[in-house]
Design a protein around this motif. Sequence first.
Motif, mmCIF file in Angstrom:
data_model
loop_
_atom_site.group_PDB
_atom_site.id
_atom_site.type_symbol
_atom_site.label_atom_id
_atom_site.label_comp_id
_atom_site.label_asym_id
_atom_site.label_seq_id
_atom_site.Cartn_x
_atom_site.Cartn_y
_atom_site.Cartn_z
ATOM 1 N N LEU A 166 0.070 -4.216 3.102
ATOM 2 C CA LEU A 166 -1.175 -4.970 2.993
ATOM 3 C C LEU A 166 -1.705 -4.954 1.572
ATOM 4 N N ILE A 167 -1.502 -3.824 0.883
ATOM 5 C CA ILE A 167 -1.948 -3.761 -0.498
ATOM 6 C C ILE A 167 -0.781 -3.306 -1.366
ATOM 7 N N THR A 168 -0.868 -3.689 -2.619
ATOM 8 C CA THR A 168 0.212 -3.388 -3.544
ATOM 9 C C THR A 168 -0.165 -2.136 -4.325
ATOM 10 N N PRO A 169 0.737 -1.136 -4.356
ATOM 11 C CA PRO A 169 0.403 0.088 -5.094
ATOM 12 C C PRO A 169 0.401 -0.172 -6.601
ATOM 13 N N THR A 170 -0.405 0.576 -7.313
ATOM 14 C CA THR A 170 -0.409 0.443 -8.769
ATOM 15 C C THR A 170 0.737 1.250 -9.386
ATOM 16 N N SER A 171 1.192 2.282 -8.668
ATOM 17 C CA SER A 171 2.339 3.025 -9.184
ATOM 18 C C SER A 171 3.088 3.623 -8.006
ATOM 19 N N LYS A 204 -3.263 -10.777 -3.393
ATOM 20 C CA LYS A 204 -4.509 -10.198 -2.911
ATOM 21 C C LYS A 204 -4.242 -8.896 -2.154
ATOM 22 N N ASP A 205 -5.133 -7.938 -2.326
ATOM 23 C CA ASP A 205 -5.101 -6.738 -1.489
ATOM 24 C C ASP A 205 -5.885 -7.041 -0.224
ATOM 25 N N VAL A 206 -5.206 -7.011 0.911
ATOM 26 C CA VAL A 206 -5.888 -7.311 2.168
ATOM 27 C C VAL A 206 -6.541 -6.040 2.669
ATOM 28 N N THR A 207 -7.834 -5.985 2.526
ATOM 29 C CA THR A 207 -8.533 -4.749 2.875
ATOM 30 C C THR A 207 -9.434 -4.931 4.082
ATOM 31 N N SER A 214 -10.208 -9.106 11.724
ATOM 32 C CA SER A 214 -9.227 -8.080 11.372
ATOM 33 C C SER A 214 -7.832 -8.415 11.873
ATOM 34 N N SER A 215 -7.654 -9.589 12.465
ATOM 35 C CA SER A 215 -6.313 -9.901 12.965
ATOM 36 C C SER A 215 -5.381 -10.315 11.834
ATOM 37 N N LEU A 216 -5.962 -10.617 10.671
ATOM 38 C CA LEU A 216 -5.127 -11.029 9.539
ATOM 39 C C LEU A 216 -4.155 -9.930 9.160
ATOM 40 N N ARG A 217 -4.655 -8.678 9.109
ATOM 41 C CA ARG A 217 -3.766 -7.605 8.652
ATOM 42 C C ARG A 217 -2.653 -7.351 9.642
ATOM 43 N N TYR A 269 -8.107 0.628 -7.017
ATOM 44 C CA TYR A 269 -8.658 -0.669 -6.622
ATOM 45 C C TYR A 269 -9.230 -1.375 -7.841
ATOM 46 N N LYS A 270 -9.519 -2.656 -7.640
ATOM 47 C CA LYS A 270 -9.973 -3.490 -8.763
ATOM 48 C C LYS A 270 -11.215 -2.934 -9.433
#
Lengths: 297, 873
Positions: free
Chosen positions: B660-665, A293-296, A121-124, B620-621
């Motif tokens: 960390l994540i990209t919003p869709t809108s 990529k979505d880092v989840t 989890s250190s990536l985020r 999400y995907k």
Amino acid sequence: MTAPTRKGVHARLAVSPPGEPPRFRPGRTLRLRVEFVRQLKRRRTQFAGAVVVLLPVIMAVAFKVGGAPEGRRSGVTLVSLATVGASNFTMFVEFAAVGFLLVVLVALFCGDTVASEASWSSLRYLLALPVPRARLLRQKLVVALSLSFATIVALPAWSLAVGTVFFGSAPAQSPVSGTLSFGDSLGRLGIVIVYVCIQSLIVAGLAFLLSVSVDNPLGAVGGAVLLFVVSNIIDQITALGSARNYLPTHFQYAWVDALSPQISWDNMIRGTGVALAYGAVLLAIAWLRFERKDVTS
Amino acid sequence: MRSVGWRARLRSARVIVAVLVALVVAAGIALATVNRTPHIRTSSQFVAGTPEGDTPVQLDTTLYLPPATPAPAVLLAHGFGGTKDSVAGTARALAQAGFVVLAYTARGFGRSGGDIHLDSLQYEVKDAADLVTWLAGRPQVRRVDGAPQIGVAGSSYGGALALMLAGTDSRIKAVAADITWNDLAAALFPNADGQVPGVFKKLWAGYLFEDGLSQSSPIPVRPGAARESLAPQQPSDVQCGRFDPTLCALYLDAARTGRPSPALLALLARSSPATVLGSIRAPTLLTQGQDDSLFPLGQADANARGIAASGTPVRVQWRLGGHDGGGSLADSTLVSWFGDAFAGRVHGRQPFRVEQQGAVISSEAGNAVPQMLTVSHYPGLDGENHRQVALAGPPQTIAAPPGGAPAAITAVPAIGAILGQFGGLSGQVSALSLLPGQVAGFVSAPLTRPVLVGGSSSVRIVVTAHDSTDATLFLGLRVVSAQGGAVLPANLVAPLYLSGLVPGEPTPVTVHLPAVVTDVSAGSRLAVTVATTDLSYELPANPRTYTVALAPGSTLSLATVAGTVTTSGQPWAWLIAGGAVALAILLGVWLLFGLRRRVLHSAPEYADVPVVITDLGKTYKDGYRAVDGVSFRVERGQVVGLLGPNGAGKTTTLRVLVGLITPTSGSVHVFGEPVVPGASVLARLGAFIEGPGFLPHLTGLDNLRLYWAASGRPEAEADLDTALQIAGLGESVHRRVRTYSHGMRQRLGIAQAMLGLPELLILDEPTNGLDPPQIAEMREVLRSYAATGRTVVVSSHLLAEVEQSCTHVVVMHKGRLVATGSVAEIAGGASMHLAVDDPQRAAQVLAGAGIAADLVPARRALEEVFLDLVEAE
């Protein structure tokens, strides 16, 4: 837990109003020195180092105890000359290690680097720091490739030292014919090392791609090695003919051409072309995947 | 959020499986396309050959037809002792490559009739011409300008036939002759000084004769055979088998005396291509084996010179193997040769090829494997490049034993192949080839440069016979390695026969050493050996002695080959293609990154607002809509609680907030800057999201230090002491994080988020795993943190917690915003509470006392509000 110091914290916070926004320079994030420290302190790095140090010693002792291996019916082989001197010993260690050990180590360094951060989890937190994603990959790749190349250089270099102690520095004897002076064989060894480094770009690219795609380091490293082994197996199917030339592993051993009296560069040139193409394609996919990529994890 | 982990794992598995499947499918396709072998039709028939006197002779033939006809045809002849079946594999390979092939059994062999005349121009060659006539009548054979396209190929016995047919029949358009002879007399009675006849090669001659005899043993009914009616076997029949009786008698005579009669020499000449080479007009491929003591490279050399003299293109190849064993001619060589020849691509000077034994190391097993060298043209047997090597050695007197026994063993028919395998390796077996007292040797100094010997080297020696007028000697060129082992390349020796000597008088003679291809490394020596015996040759019966010396000033003139390694295709094209692919991809990725940089404008009006979230949506995907149309803003100094049950979308919102994540809108602005992955504004923000993340092999302190170092900001800005005090780990910061409890990691994670005291602190479920005193402490920290003008966003599903530590609340449920405002607003207006047991009566009493009283609902706990809000959904 009691917190006797907490009051101090509150006092400190009270007198620390937010000042100027910090000056942030993306080009200074995750510098190579930092990443090297992060990686070098890892057990797996130390383990890999231990393998590189121990393997030549174990082999040398085995040859010393078991005696010089005999040539097989197929003729004089590298193994039957392994105890002639340091150079021959090194060539044999290289021949024995390139097929699997070095592949595994390169896959380990390049496959585990991003995936293990994801699994811890250190990536985020690195990304939130923020370390720009392309830069994170670049720094990680530079460090992983440096460690890989260091291993590829260290194994023959150390083997040469071990071989000198055990078998002396007699001129290298080619399985084909004749001998090479110690200086000549060092030159040949240099060619071999450079070529093996170039070839390792393929497995490095593959492992790196899996590393950014998979959150599990074992999956990335194992997947890269698995695909490499599969490619090797397909390469055994001679019925495939010239189609095998395009397999990533086909020119893996082309460096043995550098051990002949007359160096034949053809297959090394081909292998370099193949390695560059595979390496670039795999790394490009890795970059594109990671960027969007979505880092989840 | 466990499901995300599962999804990631599934995805990674899918990637690996997809690549595997792609590889297997590619392999399958390749296998399917490679293994599609064309269908070959065959038909067997007898064709009339040249009559044996009055007796008609039928030849046993098989016609192989390729799938597509008409096609050029190849007449395929077999080796001595074989039949048409022994060339079936080659015939099939040629037919698969698109040639009509007629394989046949030569007269005197197998089911064909007639006697063996040893490729006589009167018999075997005429038979072949008859077959060409037959082939020319087939509709499947292609014609160009009315002329049928017919070539001829064969090995050994069949090779000589091919050459002689081409020299007598102008219909032949292409020739391939493998390991065959030029002059049978020179092959069977060779002499190193060129004077034929020399020494009788008795062992080989005997083996060949035996091969011919074995054709006679079981004679059931042979269709078309001329001698099938001989019911009781005659003595001559046993002795001569199917050999022509005249030939047989001459051979028996020569074998007895060791010298050929003029009649035999005349007969052998009629069986030699040498007589007709000048008439060959068809391009010719001559392949000769390097391991061949029967027909050495010199025979092919004579053929090549004879054919080239008339300007006919001739290509020479010295291949591995030969009559001493070790490989046959590759079918692919024939296929490409006839392909070129029939297409008219063979003209002018032809390249010369040499296969070099054990020249390169196999990349598969690390052993030595052959490689092919190419020279622009054929330099001839003696070579064009000579290196003069000085030899040393005193005159030596050697003895020939009576009866020629014991004799040195070099290349021996039938077991030569076995000896060759070992002799080339260890030099131990080749010790048998040097018998003490029988050998004189002249040795060079160690070579300073490596050399590839190719062809026949020569040296001038002086021979003195002491008790005879003739001398039989055997010359060898040996390679003595630096370690001392002597190797006789290909186990070949050159016999020397001198006659008309005067006893005691020295006779100088220039001798040609055996033609070999061998790599000599620097440091090795070369030795010329002169021996008196060799098992394979006719030796004088009476004992004798000779003195052998180097001629004054004589050096070894070493024939060398300077070829380039034959390359298949263009290796540089691979590197250029690979490099181009790499460059193009790198350029493409670089461009793509530039283009994809999101054009998001900063919003200066929000420059002082820590967080502005506008209409945020994230799907999400897998289609799961985690956040839908969420908008709220966070002002400076606020402690905002993000409240909602599990799955409300809190963590997703925070993930978007830190890029960390990209919003869709929708959009997220932090201090007026749009948030994208890696946005610089994120440096003003500290985050603790979804639990801690540390490098387990480092101590807590090292983790914090390295984390800060990774930000690239000065160490002084970190305020590490404050963070460490907040973590409150005491001495444990020097232990590896691997050993920490959940709560310790949690506290270290919060401390990490507070490194550098960021203006905006984001904490996701910070109190998980903390005990009540620590929770209280944390609450205090947050409050004093916000009091400095900084901002805190805390997410939690613990309502009481939010109520106690936050100034503002954002309530989410199922990805939607349910309510937003200050805790007071959400929980209701502030007022005093007075608990009474009867509210109605209390109101009346209060009214009576002149105190205005309203009945208002009591301020509810946030929990009730929250549950109401959630249920209202």
